[in-house]
Motif scaffolding. Structure first.
Motif, PDB file in Angstrom:
ATOM      1  N   GLU A 231       0.832  -1.212   0.000  1.00  0.00           N
ATOM      2  CA  GLU A 231       0.000   0.000   0.000  1.00  0.00           C
ATOM      3  C   GLU A 231       0.862   1.256   0.000  1.00  0.00           C
ATOM      4  OE1 GLU A 231      -3.478   2.142   2.746  1.00  0.00           O
ATOM      5  OE2 GLU A 231      -2.807   0.089   3.181  1.00  0.00           O
ATOM      6  N   LEU A 232       1.916   1.261   0.814  1.00  0.00           N
ATOM      7  CA  LEU A 232       2.802   2.426   0.845  1.00  0.00           C
ATOM      8  C   LEU A 232       3.535   2.579  -0.483  1.00  0.00           C
ATOM      9  CD1 LEU A 232       4.056   4.772   2.382  1.00  0.00           C
ATOM     10  CD2 LEU A 232       5.718   3.164   3.358  1.00  0.00           C
ATOM     11  N   GLY A 233       3.963   1.456  -1.076  1.00  0.00           N
ATOM     12  CA  GLY A 233       4.623   1.518  -2.379  1.00  0.00           C
ATOM     13  C   GLY A 233       3.732   2.151  -3.428  1.00  0.00           C
ATOM     14  N   ALA A 234       2.451   1.809  -3.408  1.00  0.00           N
ATOM     15  CA  ALA A 234       1.503   2.415  -4.355  1.00  0.00           C
ATOM     16  C   ALA A 234       1.367   3.910  -4.104  1.00  0.00           C
ATOM     17  CB  ALA A 234       0.144   1.725  -4.232  1.00  0.00           C
ATOM     18  N   GLN A 235       1.349   4.311  -2.839  1.00  0.00           N
ATOM     19  CA  GLN A 235       1.185   5.724  -2.507  1.00  0.00           C
ATOM     20  C   GLN A 235       2.365   6.566  -2.976  1.00  0.00           C
ATOM     21  OE1 GLN A 235       0.567   5.878   1.722  1.00  0.00           O
ATOM     22  NE2 GLN A 235      -1.441   4.864   1.632  1.00  0.00           N
ATOM     23  N   VAL A 236       3.596   6.033  -2.841  1.00  0.00           N
ATOM     24  CA  VAL A 236       4.785   6.825  -3.177  1.00  0.00           C
ATOM     25  C   VAL A 236       5.273   6.568  -4.596  1.00  0.00           C
ATOM     26  CG1 VAL A 236       5.481   6.920  -0.759  1.00  0.00           C
ATOM     27  CG2 VAL A 236       6.395   5.105  -2.244  1.00  0.00           C
ATOM     28  N   GLY A 237       4.571   5.715  -5.336  1.00  0.00           N
ATOM     29  CA  GLY A 237       4.928   5.478  -6.730  1.00  0.00           C
ATOM     30  C   GLY A 237       6.105   4.545  -6.928  1.00  0.00           C
ATOM     31  N   ASP A 238       6.267   3.551  -6.040  1.00  0.00           N
ATOM     32  CA  ASP A 238       7.324   2.558  -6.210  1.00  0.00           C
ATOM     33  C   ASP A 238       6.694   1.237  -6.640  1.00  0.00           C
ATOM     34  OD1 ASP A 238       9.773   1.231  -6.195  1.00  0.00           O
ATOM     35  OD2 ASP A 238       9.532   0.616  -4.114  1.00  0.00           O
ATOM     36  N   PRO A 239       6.745   0.907  -7.916  1.00  0.00           N
ATOM     37  CA  PRO A 239       6.071  -0.312  -8.389  1.00  0.00           C
ATOM     38  C   PRO A 239       6.660  -1.592  -7.815  1.00  0.00           C
ATOM     39  CG  PRO A 239       7.349   0.689 -10.156  1.00  0.00           C
ATOM     40  CD  PRO A 239       7.357   1.659  -9.034  1.00  0.00           C
ATOM     41  N   PHE A 240       7.965  -1.589  -7.512  1.00  0.00           N
ATOM     42  CA  PHE A 240       8.546  -2.814  -6.972  1.00  0.00           C
ATOM     43  C   PHE A 240       7.963  -3.145  -5.603  1.00  0.00           C
ATOM     44  CE2 PHE A 240      11.987  -4.677  -4.258  1.00  0.00           C
ATOM     45  CZ  PHE A 240      11.830  -5.971  -4.716  1.00  0.00           C
ATOM     46  N   ALA A 241       7.953  -2.176  -4.684  1.00  0.00           N
ATOM     47  CA  ALA A 241       7.389  -2.432  -3.352  1.00  0.00           C
ATOM     48  C   ALA A 241       5.911  -2.781  -3.456  1.00  0.00           C
ATOM     49  CB  ALA A 241       7.589  -1.214  -2.458  1.00  0.00           C
ATOM     50  N   ARG A 242       5.201  -2.069  -4.315  1.00  0.00           N
ATOM     51  CA  ARG A 242       3.763  -2.342  -4.477  1.00  0.00           C
ATOM     52  C   ARG A 242       3.513  -3.778  -4.912  1.00  0.00           C
ATOM     53  NH1 ARG A 242       1.912   0.493  -9.546  1.00  0.00           N
ATOM     54  NH2 ARG A 242       2.867  -1.406 -10.409  1.00  0.00           N
ATOM     55  N   ASP A 243       4.222  -4.225  -5.952  1.00  0.00           N
ATOM     56  CA  ASP A 243       3.935  -5.537  -6.538  1.00  0.00           C
ATOM     57  C   ASP A 243       4.579  -6.681  -5.761  1.00  0.00           C
ATOM     58  OD1 ASP A 243       2.567  -4.101  -8.429  1.00  0.00           O
ATOM     59  OD2 ASP A 243       4.162  -4.176  -9.921  1.00  0.00           O
ATOM     60  N   TRP A 244       5.804  -6.479  -5.264  1.00  0.00           N
ATOM     61  CA  TRP A 244       6.444  -7.539  -4.491  1.00  0.00           C
ATOM     62  C   TRP A 244       5.711  -7.747  -3.171  1.00  0.00           C
ATOM     63  CZ3 TRP A 244       8.720 -11.788  -4.894  1.00  0.00           C
ATOM     64  CH2 TRP A 244       9.459 -12.362  -3.865  1.00  0.00           C
ATOM     65  N   GLY A 245       5.238  -6.660  -2.570  1.00  0.00           N
ATOM     66  CA  GLY A 245       4.428  -6.801  -1.362  1.00  0.00           C
ATOM     67  C   GLY A 245       3.158  -7.587  -1.637  1.00  0.00           C
ATOM     68  N   THR A 246       2.525  -7.322  -2.774  1.00  0.00           N
ATOM     69  CA  THR A 246       1.298  -8.042  -3.139  1.00  0.00           C
ATOM     70  C   THR A 246       1.570  -9.529  -3.326  1.00  0.00           C
ATOM     71  OG1 THR A 246       0.401  -6.074  -4.215  1.00  0.00           O
ATOM     72  CG2 THR A 246      -0.562  -8.180  -4.831  1.00  0.00           C
ATOM     73  N   VAL A 247       2.670  -9.858  -4.002  1.00  0.00           N
ATOM     74  CA  VAL A 247       3.009 -11.262  -4.234  1.00  0.00           C
ATOM     75  C   VAL A 247       3.344 -11.966  -2.919  1.00  0.00           C
ATOM     76  CG1 VAL A 247       4.754 -12.784  -5.238  1.00  0.00           C
ATOM     77  CG2 VAL A 247       3.741 -10.985  -6.620  1.00  0.00           C
ATOM     78  N   THR A 248       4.071 -11.290  -2.047  1.00  0.00           N
ATOM     79  CA  THR A 248       4.412 -11.899  -0.756  1.00  0.00           C
ATOM     80  C   THR A 248       3.153 -12.196   0.051  1.00  0.00           C
ATOM     81  OG1 THR A 248       6.516 -10.697  -0.751  1.00  0.00           O
ATOM     82  CG2 THR A 248       5.793 -11.627   1.338  1.00  0.00           C
ATOM     83  N   ALA A 249       2.217 -11.256   0.051  1.00  0.00           N
ATOM     84  CA  ALA A 249       0.939 -11.492   0.734  1.00  0.00           C
ATOM     85  C   ALA A 249       0.211 -12.681   0.112  1.00  0.00           C
ATOM     86  CB  ALA A 249       0.067 -10.239   0.671  1.00  0.00           C
ATOM     87  N   ALA A 250       0.276 -12.787  -1.221  1.00  0.00           N
ATOM     88  CA  ALA A 250      -0.376 -13.908  -1.904  1.00  0.00           C
ATOM     89  C   ALA A 250       0.224 -15.239  -1.467  1.00  0.00           C
ATOM     90  CB  ALA A 250      -0.258 -13.737  -3.417  1.00  0.00           C
ATOM     91  N   TYR A 251       1.541 -15.302  -1.347  1.00  0.00           N
ATOM     92  CA  TYR A 251       2.170 -16.550  -0.923  1.00  0.00           C
ATOM     93  C   TYR A 251       1.815 -16.897   0.517  1.00  0.00           C
ATOM     94  CZ  TYR A 251       4.880 -17.778  -5.026  1.00  0.00           C
ATOM     95  OH  TYR A 251       5.239 -18.192  -6.283  1.00  0.00           O
ATOM     96  N   SER A 252       1.646 -15.884   1.363  1.00  0.00           N
ATOM     97  CA  SER A 252       1.244 -16.183   2.743  1.00  0.00           C
ATOM     98  C   SER A 252      -0.139 -16.827   2.765  1.00  0.00           C
ATOM     99  CB  SER A 252       1.256 -14.906   3.590  1.00  0.00           C
ATOM    100  OG  SER A 252       0.124 -14.096   3.339  1.00  0.00           O
ATOM    101  N   LEU A 253      -0.984 -16.476   1.813  1.00  0.00           N
ATOM    102  CA  LEU A 253      -2.307 -17.092   1.693  1.00  0.00           C
ATOM    103  C   LEU A 253      -2.210 -18.484   1.067  1.00  0.00           C
ATOM    104  CD1 LEU A 253      -4.178 -13.922   0.427  1.00  0.00           C
ATOM    105  CD2 LEU A 253      -4.601 -15.063   2.609  1.00  0.00           C
ATOM    106  N   THR A 254      -1.313 -18.644   0.105  1.00  0.00           N
ATOM    107  CA  THR A 254      -1.130 -19.944  -0.548  1.00  0.00           C
ATOM    108  C   THR A 254      -0.739 -21.017   0.460  1.00  0.00           C
ATOM    109  OG1 THR A 254      -0.517 -18.970  -2.686  1.00  0.00           O
ATOM    110  CG2 THR A 254       0.274 -21.190  -2.245  1.00  0.00           C
ATOM    111  N   THR A 255       0.144 -20.682   1.391  1.00  0.00           N
ATOM    112  CA  THR A 255       0.596 -21.675   2.363  1.00  0.00           C
ATOM    113  C   THR A 255      -0.549 -22.179   3.221  1.00  0.00           C
ATOM    114  OG1 THR A 255       1.098 -19.979   4.009  1.00  0.00           O
ATOM    115  CG2 THR A 255       2.869 -20.619   2.514  1.00  0.00           C
ATOM    116  N   ARG A 256      -1.584 -21.350   3.363  1.00  0.00           N
ATOM    117  CA  ARG A 256      -2.745 -21.748   4.174  1.00  0.00           C
ATOM    118  C   ARG A 256      -3.890 -22.233   3.293  1.00  0.00           C
ATOM    119  NH1 ARG A 256      -2.828 -16.225   7.463  1.00  0.00           N
ATOM    120  NH2 ARG A 256      -1.935 -15.525   5.483  1.00  0.00           N
ATOM    121  N   ASP A 257      -3.572 -22.475   2.007  1.00  0.00           N
ATOM    122  CA  ASP A 257      -4.530 -23.022   1.047  1.00  0.00           C
ATOM    123  C   ASP A 257      -5.748 -22.122   0.860  1.00  0.00           C
ATOM    124  OD1 ASP A 257      -3.234 -25.573   0.255  1.00  0.00           O
ATOM    125  OD2 ASP A 257      -3.398 -25.981   2.391  1.00  0.00           O
ATOM    126  N   ARG A 258      -5.536 -20.831   0.976  1.00  0.00           N
ATOM    127  CA  ARG A 258      -6.586 -19.861   0.666  1.00  0.00           C
ATOM    128  C   ARG A 258      -6.334 -19.385  -0.774  1.00  0.00           C
ATOM    129  NH1 ARG A 258      -6.126 -16.100   5.966  1.00  0.00           N
ATOM    130  NH2 ARG A 258      -7.392 -14.689   4.684  1.00  0.00           N
TER     131      ARG A 258
END
Length: 648
Positions: A231-258
């Motif tokens: 969210e902060l990456g999106a606010q300050v215009g840093d695409p790497f933080a925005r997208d890598w943060g999103t992917v990391t959150a996705a993997y945390s959900l994958t491990t729990r089979d969500r």
């Protein structure tokens, strides 16, 4: 009609062309004399002085008092190039990654001068900070960590955006080098300094690095930090933080089979990152979809996505991104039945993690262990799984350790090391429940069921049904067939037509999904089929199998659930005997020996002995003769005898 150029410009162009011609002539002569060497680069031809000529030129420059000024100009030029390239890596990564690759030696020389020469520290520190993302992308952890440490230690207490970026860069490279403790330490320092100087981009990146370290110990915290960084990456215009943060959150959900939530995040990250050729983020985003397809009943789609995932990251040529995503792809190919291909594409990754310092591949041990296990190499599997659970003792990587426990228990069980298997199963189950990881929980419950089947079929059935319920509730459709197989093996003892139906339903669903049984499981399956056909007879076996093959996976699950019913029994007497125990009595009354009963019921001789001891205790008798007499008196309570006997 022609357009004339000013005389001064015409003379300049002519002079420039003349100078270029002279330079080309001189360069050609130097090449002819082998004083300059032509070296093909990845995207262009480059020229290199021989080492002796370079040393001679250095001596001449030093003698003329010009060496320092030349090195200053060299440092200034490459500082400007790298600082221009740094933001461009987030807009056109393919192009600028190759530009910086081509200048790797020049940049290293500039860094050595900037970080050691008096009065150049600021330039050297800026150049180090600007190179961090490139080093991360290219997997150049050792080189990058060395330069970044030296740069950070020149002003370790400085509270500036530059110092925060250096801490962040160190955290990024510690991440790809597998130094998770240092990653957390440096990310925390960078986060604090960046907060003080209000550097939003560095704060966002540090948050995503911290999220990554939490992935291995606390999925909820990982998801929270990743979302904040994104969210902060999106606010300050840093695409790497925005997208890598999103992917990391996705993997945390994958491990729990969500997987539904995880795929929604991963697709958003992919759609944002791939157009700018951020292969790192796009590859990992595709990996989330590979896992979702593998688990939710579409292995064929997982294989297609795995091919794409591998192709996306291949040009990075690093250890972390390429290795991790290739391992993901290898797992998909193995689940799809092509274990040889999986082992072949994983082989270079195995070599990297064994031979290369500062090379890390996330979750490689459970996957490498499964490849060996499914291929029947139990010793190789044990080696990987034991290696994978080692960090669990120090809490350094609890998640990867947790993923290793089902395979470790399976290998130990197959090696008849049952006491160890039971101990590890309980440890693993505690960890998996702490993470809320249904796939791992169900796998361990199944293994515990297989262990229990030797002595307690009722408990074994309860464990396999619990595994089935976990898989069903979590939407793990692919692995419902593993539950069907487990329950079918139990039914081989006394409900053989039901066993044939369950196996046939599993076979049909596996064919639809593209999920065959691994080679290690096929001998037992084929033996079960032969026994069922021999005991049931061709007609009854064919009818049961045909009925099972016509069931959908969910209909087969419903049928398996209906077979779970239990009845209240008294503790002793004829009515206390279970259906399995009644089958043992019938076979004893028919004159079969313990080995023959074991073969007929598809269990071990030890299991037959255990059943007999329970029967004797319940009936208050001590021998087979007494049992045969009671069986004769209670003939109506026994199931009908089988029409045929197993061969061999």
């Amino acid at each position: 009609m022609s357009i004339g150029l000013p005389v001064s410009l015409t003379r300049f162009i002519g002079r420039r062309d003349e100078l270029l011609a002279v330079r080309r002539l001189l360069l050609r002569r130097l090449l002819d004399k082998s004083l300059v060497v032509l070296s093909p680069g990845r995207s262009e031809m480059r020229y290199r002085l021989l080492d002796t000529i370079r040393q001679y030129a250095d001596e001449k420059l030093r003698a003329a008092g010009e060496l320092e000024s030349i090195r200053d100009r060299h440092l200034a030029y490459f500082l400007a190039l790298v600082e221009r390239a740094e933001p461009e890596l987030e807009r056109d990564q393919d192009t600028w990654r190759e530009v910086l690759d081509g200048e790797r030696d020049n940049i290293a020389a500039a860094l050595r001068w900037g970080l050691t020469a008096p009065g150049r520290a600021e330039q050297g520190r800026r150049l180090s900070a600007a190179m961090a993302r490139q080093w991360m992308l290219r997997g150049q952890a050792r080189e990058g960590l060395d330069f970044l440490r030296r740069a950070a230690e020149l002003a370790p207490e400085e509270r500036s955006s530059l110092q925060a970026r250096l801490w962040c860069g160190l955290a990024m490279l510690a991440m790809v080098a597998g130094q998770r403790g240092r990653c957390a330490e440096w990310a925390a320092r960078g986060l604090q300094v960046a907060g003080e100087v209000q550097d939003g981009q560095t704060r966002a990146r540090c948050l995503t690095m911290l999220a990554f370290t939490e992935f291995f110990v606390d999925m909820d915290r990982c998801q929270e930090l990743a979302a904040e960084g994104s969210e902060l990456g999106a606010q300050v215009g840093d695409p790497f933080a925005r997208d890598w943060g999103t992917v990391t959150a996705a993997y945390s959900l994958t491990t729990r089979d969500r997987h539904g939530e995880a795929v929604a995040l991963a697709r958003a990250a992919y759609e944002a990152s791939w157009p700018r050729h951020d292969r790192w983020t796009a590859g990992f985003a595709r990996g989330v979809e590979v896992y979702a397809s593998m688990h939710r009943g579409d292995v064929t789609k997982a294989l297609s996505l795995a091919e794409e995932e591998s192709a996306i990251v291949a040009p990075l040529r690093d250890y972390f991104a390429v290795g991790t995503n290739v391992v993901n792809a290898a797992l998909a190919f193995a689940i799809g039945g092509d274990i040889e291909r999986a082992r072949r594409i994983a082989a270079p990754v195995v070599w990297d993690v064994e031979q290369t310092p500062d090379a890390d591949v996330v979750r490689f041990t459970p996957v490498f262990g499964l490849l060996d296990l499914w291929a029947g190499d139990l010793t190789g599997a044990m080696r990987w799984f034991q290696r994978g659970i080692e960090p669990e003792r120090t809490a350094g990587d609890v998640w990867t350790a947790t993923r290793c426990f089902p395979g470790l228990v399976s290998a130990l069980r197959r090696l008849d090391r049952r006491a160890e298997a039971a101990e590890y199963a309980q440890r693993g189950l505690t960890l998996a429940r702490g993470f809320g990881a249904p796939y791992v929980i169900a796998g361990l419950l199944d293994e515990m069921g297989y262990l229990a089947a030797e002595t307690d079929l009722v408990r074994a059935a309860a464990l396999h049904h619990e595994a089935l319920e976990v898989r069903h509730a979590a939407g793990l459709q692919t692995f419902l067939v593993d539950s069907l197989d487990a329950l079918a093996y139990l039914a081989c003892a006394d409900r053989r037509a039901a066993a044939a139906r369950l196996f046939a339903a599993s076979d049909a669903a596996r064919a639809r999904m593209g999920y065959p049984r691994p080679p290690v499981d096929r001998p037992r399956y084929e033996e079960a089929m032969a026994t069922l056909r021999a005991v049931l007879g061709d007609d009854e076996y064919t009818a049961a199998s045909t009925a099972g093959a016509e069931l959908s996976i969910m209909d087969a699950v419903a049928m398996a659930r209906r077979g779970r019913g239990t009845r209240q029994r008294p503790p002793t007497g004829w009515a206390s005997l279970t259906s399995t125990e009644l089958e043992v009595v019938r076979l004893v009354a028919g004159g079969l020996t313990n080995p023959q009963i074991a073969q007929r019921m598809f269990v071990t001789r030890a299991t037959v002995k255990t059943h007999l001891s329970h029967i004797y205790a319940k009936l208050n008798i001590t021998n087979r003769a007494s049992l045969a007499s009671l069986a004769s008196a209670n003939r109506d309570g026994l199931s009908a005898p089988s029409t045929s006997r197993p061969s061999g």
